[in-house]
Write a protein that holds these residues in place. Structure first.
Motif, PDB file in Angstrom:
ATOM      1  N   ILE A  19       0.683  -1.060   0.060  1.00  0.00           N
ATOM      2  CA  ILE A  19      -0.042   0.095  -0.039  1.00  0.00           C
ATOM      3  C   ILE A  19       0.703   1.198  -0.100  1.00  0.00           C
ATOM      4  O   ILE A  19       0.698   2.278  -0.623  1.00  0.00           O
ATOM      5  N   ASP A  38      11.456   3.375   3.646  1.00  0.00           N
ATOM      6  CA  ASP A  38      11.384   1.887   3.956  1.00  0.00           C
ATOM      7  C   ASP A  38      12.594   1.288   4.478  1.00  0.00           C
ATOM      8  O   ASP A  38      13.759   1.565   3.804  1.00  0.00           O
ATOM      9  N   THR A  73      14.289   3.472  10.170  1.00  0.00           N
ATOM     10  CA  THR A  73      13.278   3.029  10.705  1.00  0.00           C
ATOM     11  C   THR A  73      12.334   3.910  11.465  1.00  0.00           C
ATOM     12  O   THR A  73      12.607   4.842  11.982  1.00  0.00           O
ATOM     13  N   ASN A 100       2.370   4.764   7.410  1.00  0.00           N
ATOM     14  CA  ASN A 100       2.106   3.598   6.809  1.00  0.00           C
ATOM     15  C   ASN A 100       2.601   2.313   7.078  1.00  0.00           C
ATOM     16  O   ASN A 100       2.068   1.056   6.899  1.00  0.00           O
ATOM     17  N   TYR A 166      -1.616  -6.482  17.075  1.00  0.00           N
ATOM     18  CA  TYR A 166      -2.000  -5.568  15.793  1.00  0.00           C
ATOM     19  C   TYR A 166      -3.058  -4.887  16.117  1.00  0.00           C
ATOM     20  O   TYR A 166      -3.258  -3.736  15.600  1.00  0.00           O
ATOM     21  N   LYS A 170      -3.596  -0.710  16.268  1.00  0.00           N
ATOM     22  CA  LYS A 170      -4.386  -0.101  15.236  1.00  0.00           C
ATOM     23  C   LYS A 170      -5.548   0.567  15.952  1.00  0.00           C
ATOM     24  O   LYS A 170      -6.085   1.747  15.319  1.00  0.00           O
ATOM     25  N   PRO A 196      -7.539   0.316   5.340  1.00  0.00           N
ATOM     26  CA  PRO A 196      -7.541  -0.536   4.120  1.00  0.00           C
ATOM     27  C   PRO A 196      -7.658  -1.891   4.297  1.00  0.00           C
ATOM     28  O   PRO A 196      -7.554  -2.400   5.325  1.00  0.00           O
ATOM     29  N   ALA A 198      -6.466  -4.740   1.462  1.00  0.00           N
ATOM     30  CA  ALA A 198      -5.777  -4.744   0.279  1.00  0.00           C
ATOM     31  C   ALA A 198      -5.094  -6.149   0.192  1.00  0.00           C
ATOM     32  O   ALA A 198      -4.509  -6.439   1.173  1.00  0.00           O
ATOM     33  N   THR A 200      -1.740  -7.691  -0.340  1.00  0.00           N
ATOM     34  CA  THR A 200      -0.396  -7.517  -0.426  1.00  0.00           C
ATOM     35  C   THR A 200       0.234  -8.775   0.408  1.00  0.00           C
ATOM     36  O   THR A 200      -0.294  -9.803   0.951  1.00  0.00           O
ATOM     37  N   ARG A 201       1.605  -8.605   0.486  1.00  0.00           N
ATOM     38  CA  ARG A 201       2.374  -9.827   1.209  1.00  0.00           C
ATOM     39  C   ARG A 201       1.828  -9.976   2.555  1.00  0.00           C
ATOM     40  O   ARG A 201       2.244 -10.887   3.106  1.00  0.00           O
TER      41      ARG A 201
HETATM   42  N1  LIG Z   1      -2.741  -4.901   3.451  1.00  0.00           N
HETATM   43  C1  LIG Z   1      -3.861  -4.811   4.173  1.00  0.00           C
HETATM   44  O1  LIG Z   1      -5.009  -5.375   3.825  1.00  0.00           O
HETATM   45  C2  LIG Z   1      -4.150  -4.091   5.374  1.00  0.00           C
HETATM   46  C3  LIG Z   1      -5.068  -3.974   6.113  1.00  0.00           C
HETATM   47  C4  LIG Z   1      -5.162  -3.038   7.240  1.00  0.00           C
HETATM   48  C5  LIG Z   1      -4.001  -2.070   7.366  1.00  0.00           C
HETATM   49  N2  LIG Z   1      -3.048  -2.303   6.591  1.00  0.00           N
HETATM   50  C6  LIG Z   1      -2.046  -1.394   6.864  1.00  0.00           C
HETATM   51  O2  LIG Z   1      -1.445  -0.790   5.850  1.00  0.00           O
HETATM   52  C7  LIG Z   1      -0.117  -0.682   5.945  1.00  0.00           C
HETATM   53  C8  LIG Z   1       0.700  -1.081   4.900  1.00  0.00           C
HETATM   54  O3  LIG Z   1       0.599  -2.558   4.721  1.00  0.00           O
HETATM   55  P1  LIG Z   1       0.733  -3.646   3.429  1.00  0.00           P
HETATM   56  O4  LIG Z   1      -0.133  -4.437   3.518  1.00  0.00           O
HETATM   57  O5  LIG Z   1       1.157  -2.577   2.382  1.00  0.00           O
HETATM   58  O6  LIG Z   1       2.290  -4.277   3.980  1.00  0.00           O
HETATM   59  P2  LIG Z   1       3.525  -4.605   3.251  1.00  0.00           P
HETATM   60  O7  LIG Z   1       4.240  -5.485   4.277  1.00  0.00           O
HETATM   61  O8  LIG Z   1       3.361  -4.972   2.000  1.00  0.00           O
HETATM   62  O9  LIG Z   1       4.356  -3.263   3.508  1.00  0.00           O
HETATM   63  C9  LIG Z   1       4.647  -2.605   4.688  1.00  0.00           C
HETATM   64  C10 LIG Z   1       6.254  -1.970   4.604  1.00  0.00           C
HETATM   65  O10 LIG Z   1       6.634  -1.251   5.853  1.00  0.00           O
HETATM   66  C11 LIG Z   1       7.931  -1.644   6.024  1.00  0.00           C
HETATM   67  N3  LIG Z   1       8.317  -1.433   7.209  1.00  0.00           N
HETATM   68  C12 LIG Z   1       8.307  -2.355   8.199  1.00  0.00           C
HETATM   69  N4  LIG Z   1       8.756  -1.891   9.385  1.00  0.00           N
HETATM   70  C13 LIG Z   1       9.177  -0.680   9.148  1.00  0.00           C
HETATM   71  C14 LIG Z   1       9.825   0.332   9.903  1.00  0.00           C
HETATM   72  N5  LIG Z   1      10.234  -0.031  11.197  1.00  0.00           N
HETATM   73  N6  LIG Z   1      10.108   1.516   9.258  1.00  0.00           N
HETATM   74  C15 LIG Z   1      10.019   1.641   8.101  1.00  0.00           C
HETATM   75  N7  LIG Z   1       9.324   0.901   7.359  1.00  0.00           N
HETATM   76  C16 LIG Z   1       9.002  -0.295   7.850  1.00  0.00           C
HETATM   77  C17 LIG Z   1       8.319  -2.818   5.221  1.00  0.00           C
HETATM   78  O11 LIG Z   1       9.384  -3.086   4.979  1.00  0.00           O
HETATM   79  C18 LIG Z   1       7.167  -2.828   3.962  1.00  0.00           C
HETATM   80  O12 LIG Z   1       7.878  -2.500   2.745  1.00  0.00           O
HETATM   81  C19 LIG Z   1       0.432  -1.270   7.349  1.00  0.00           C
HETATM   82  O13 LIG Z   1       0.382  -0.278   8.148  1.00  0.00           O
HETATM   83  C20 LIG Z   1      -0.700  -2.372   7.525  1.00  0.00           C
HETATM   84  O14 LIG Z   1      -0.756  -2.545   8.754  1.00  0.00           O
HETATM   85  C21 LIG Z   1      -2.963  -3.141   5.597  1.00  0.00           C
END
Ligand SMILES: NC(=O)c1ccc[n+]([C@@H]2O[C@H](COP(=O)([O-])OP(=O)(O)OC[C@H]3O[C@@H](n4cnc5c(N)ncnc54)[C@H](O)[C@@H]3O)[C@@H](O)[C@H]2O)c1
Length: 283
Positions: A19, A38, A73, A100, A166, A170, A196, A198, A200-201
């Protein structure tokens, strides 16, 4: 015609994948100069690398946009100060900050370790606190307002099996967003959140997205909400949580029932009275 975010500088944490990457690409396409942060961990927070952020910077530049990488970080103040420094030194300030970055360490409550709890709270809640504070302080000094976009989740807002750490993080981000919105309004800084869903991994093996394709539930559906909240199109909107799940957009709100009031002169409610009135209290 000027683009929606022409002249603006946006930071997106965790923008090397999923995302965050979609947010960064969309904000850049809307004209913003983007700091792609990142630290390149896996989805549980292990490992580090510069490749993820660097790759997204290259993608933005290849599309004609402006971007710079940060590999810090979000967990430490030095790290978050470092992210701000990239925005200030490369692009002269910050107008939009998207918190994010995230990791998952799912276990049922009874099996959760202190380590699993702390690491998840650290990245999501502490990371969002630090990002919000560092961004807001910089925006106040700049004196031209700003936009902060946080990332919550249905797990924290409604609950989701196996995600006590988690969900707690949140839900904390929800509270932080509400309070920050109230406190920062006087500086012209809007604080909203996106919750969101979505593919993703992070979610690829979750039951709730099973069978969905990227075409119907990819991160590209989430990014326009970030552009909206970052832009003048959302002027006057603050403290809101925008739910986005594929083609569906809605608001999450904390609910209060109308409740039942008894005459204070007759003393506090007794436990038996609460039981007797339960249907009306919960209606
Ligand atoms: N995918 C979903 O359905 C979903 C649902 C609800 C909330 N979210 C939230 O959306 C956000 C993005 O999630 P996503 O699904 O894209 O996950 P993702 O794992 O694809 O991406 C998360 C990114 O955050 C980076 N990251 C982790 N720890 C970090 C740190 N300490 N400092 C900097 N970067 C760091 C990772 O390297 C990764 O690239 C997150 O906050 C997640 O909790 C996602």
């Amino acid at each position: 015609m000027a683009k929606l975010l022409e002249g603006k500088v946006a930071v997106v944490t965790g923008a090397g994948a999923g995302i965050g990457r979609a947010h960064a690409l969309a904000l850049a396409a809307a004209g913003a100069k983007v700091v792609v942060n990142d630290l390149g961990s896996d989805r549980h927070g292990a490992g580090r690398g510069s490749q993820a952020a660097d790759e997204v910077v290259r993608e933005i530049q290849a599309a004609g946009g402006e971007a710079a990488a940060s590999h810090e970080t979000v967990v430490t103040r030095e790290g978050v100060d470092g992210i701000l420094w990239v925005a200030q030194s490369r692009f002269g300030g910050v107008d939009v900050w998207v918190n994010n970055a995230g990791i998952l360490r799912d276990r049922t409550l009874l099996n959760l370790t202190d380590e699993d709890f702390d690491r998840v709270l650290e990245v999501h809640l502490r990371g969002t606190f630090l990002g919000t504070q560092v961004a807001a302080r910089a925006m106040r000094v700049q004196g031209r307002g700003g936009r902060i976009v946080n990332t919550s989740s249905l797990s924290g807002l409604l609950g989701n099996f196996g995600q006590a750490n988690y969900g707690a993080a949140k839900a904390g981000i929800y509270g932080l967003t509400r309070v920050a919105a109230l406190e920062l309004e006087r500086f012209g800084i809007a604080v909203n959140a996106i919750a969101p869903l979505a593919l993703t991994r992070m979610t690829s093996d979750l039951e709730m997205v099973a069978g969905a394709s990227v075409d119907e539930l990819g991160p590209q559906f989430i990014a326009p909400a970030a552009v909206f909240l970052a832009s003048p199109l959302s002027d006057g909107i603050t403290g809101q949580v925008l739910g986005v799940q594929g083609g569906k957009i809605f608001l999450y709100r904390m609910e209060m029932t109308a409740g039942v009031e008894k005459d204070a002169a007759s003393g506090p409610w007794t436990a038996e009275e609460i039981q007797a009135a339960w249907e009306r209290i919960s209606a």
